[in-house]
Design a protein around this motif. Sequence first.
Motif, PDB file in Angstrom:
ATOM      1  N   VAL A 115      12.385  -5.805 -10.890  1.00 31.36           N
ATOM      2  CA  VAL A 115      11.521  -4.739 -10.467  1.00 31.36           C
ATOM      3  C   VAL A 115      12.084  -3.843  -9.348  1.00 31.36           C
ATOM      4  N   LEU A 116      12.425  -4.684  -8.360  1.00 31.95           N
ATOM      5  CA  LEU A 116      12.839  -4.179  -6.906  1.00 31.95           C
ATOM      6  C   LEU A 116      14.028  -3.375  -7.119  1.00 31.95           C
ATOM      7  N   ALA A 117      14.961  -3.829  -8.179  1.00 36.83           N
ATOM      8  CA  ALA A 117      16.413  -3.265  -8.469  1.00 36.83           C
ATOM      9  C   ALA A 117      16.318  -1.826  -8.932  1.00 36.83           C
ATOM     10  N   HIS A 118      15.141  -1.544  -9.486  1.00 37.27           N
ATOM     11  CA  HIS A 118      14.759  -0.289 -10.195  1.00 37.27           C
ATOM     12  C   HIS A 118      14.429   0.888  -9.039  1.00 37.27           C
ATOM     13  N   GLY A 119      14.115   0.282  -7.808  1.00 32.75           N
ATOM     14  CA  GLY A 119      13.910   1.084  -6.585  1.00 32.75           C
ATOM     15  C   GLY A 119      12.485   1.444  -6.755  1.00 32.75           C
ATOM     16  N   ARG A 120      11.485   0.835  -7.386  1.00 35.08           N
ATOM     17  CA  ARG A 120      10.137   1.081  -7.525  1.00 35.08           C
ATOM     18  C   ARG A 120       9.158  -0.238  -7.729  1.00 35.08           C
ATOM     19  N   ILE A 121       8.137  -0.275  -7.442  1.00 36.24           N
ATOM     20  CA  ILE A 121       7.129  -1.348  -7.432  1.00 36.24           C
ATOM     21  C   ILE A 121       5.917  -1.129  -8.626  1.00 36.24           C
ATOM     22  N   LYS A 122       5.901  -1.470  -9.697  1.00 42.90           N
ATOM     23  CA  LYS A 122       5.068  -1.132 -10.383  1.00 42.90           C
ATOM     24  C   LYS A 122       3.602  -1.732 -10.376  1.00 42.90           C
ATOM     25  N   SER A 144       3.935   7.125  -3.325  1.00 42.64           N
ATOM     26  CA  SER A 144       2.715   6.977  -4.207  1.00 42.64           C
ATOM     27  C   SER A 144       3.065   6.720  -5.528  1.00 42.64           C
ATOM     28  N   ASP A 145       4.415   6.886  -6.117  1.00 47.70           N
ATOM     29  CA  ASP A 145       4.612   6.326  -7.414  1.00 47.70           C
ATOM     30  C   ASP A 145       5.170   4.796  -7.412  1.00 47.70           C
ATOM     31  N   GLY A 146       5.058   3.991  -6.160  1.00 47.60           N
ATOM     32  CA  GLY A 146       5.550   2.843  -6.058  1.00 47.60           C
ATOM     33  C   GLY A 146       7.069   2.745  -5.584  1.00 47.60           C
ATOM     34  N   LEU A 173       0.866  -1.416  -0.138  1.00 47.17           N
ATOM     35  CA  LEU A 173       0.133  -0.031   0.139  1.00 47.17           C
ATOM     36  C   LEU A 173       0.960   1.266   0.039  1.00 47.17           C
ATOM     37  N   THR A 174       0.416   2.233  -0.413  1.00 50.90           N
ATOM     38  CA  THR A 174       1.097   3.576  -0.405  1.00 50.90           C
ATOM     39  C   THR A 174       0.741   4.335   0.858  1.00 50.90           C
ATOM     40  N   TYR A 175       1.577   5.254   1.469  1.00 51.08           N
ATOM     41  CA  TYR A 175       1.144   6.173   2.491  1.00 51.08           C
ATOM     42  C   TYR A 175      -0.242   6.791   2.030  1.00 51.08           C
ATOM     43  N   GLY A 176      -0.224   7.272   1.051  1.00 51.31           N
ATOM     44  CA  GLY A 176      -1.598   7.976   0.720  1.00 51.31           C
ATOM     45  C   GLY A 176      -2.787   7.045   0.888  1.00 51.31           C
TER      46      GLY A 176
END
Length: 175
Positions: A168-175, A141-143, A98-101
């Motif tokens: 995906v994690l290696a790019h620092g974000r979850i899509k 909010s952007d993963g 989940l996001t903080y938002g």
Amino acid sequence: MLLQTTYQSPLGPVILLARADQLVGLWFVGQKYQGSQYDLDQITSGENQILQQTKNWLTAYFAGDNPQIAQLQLAPEVTPFRQQVLTVLAQIPQGQVLTYGEIAKKMSAVSQHPVSPRAVGGAVGHNPISIIIPCHRVVGSDGSLTGYAGGLDRKVALLAHEGFDQKVLAHGRIK
């Protein structure tokens, strides 16, 4: 009376802290906010039933099982607002985020008062029972894989352990 013990996790040693039959703390050694409001140097090392149950829970988790939080008596000693945030965190299923938002929106819907994602972030960052109350499952909010008191490398490892694609994690974000 408080008791503490150490559990050797695959991601490094973890300090467990309990009061009678309730777990009040779980921190990676050296993490930000380690020990929270407790002076761990003054707390006796030992074992009791909840500490052993917690070790068993962690062993099952790191073995790839999905142990339920309800198996443990958790009693984080936090403010009412932080307790509300921890309640939402505890409901995030393994393998999801989940996001903080999103957490703020869930809390706003229940309280019928606006809740700030920034305030949620502060509460998430001060989670005194990491791993079990899964603050590592919260993203920007952007993963983006925002901070984690136990270290971003551990956040990535925990999410990968739960099935998130390491590329995906290696790019620092979850899509």
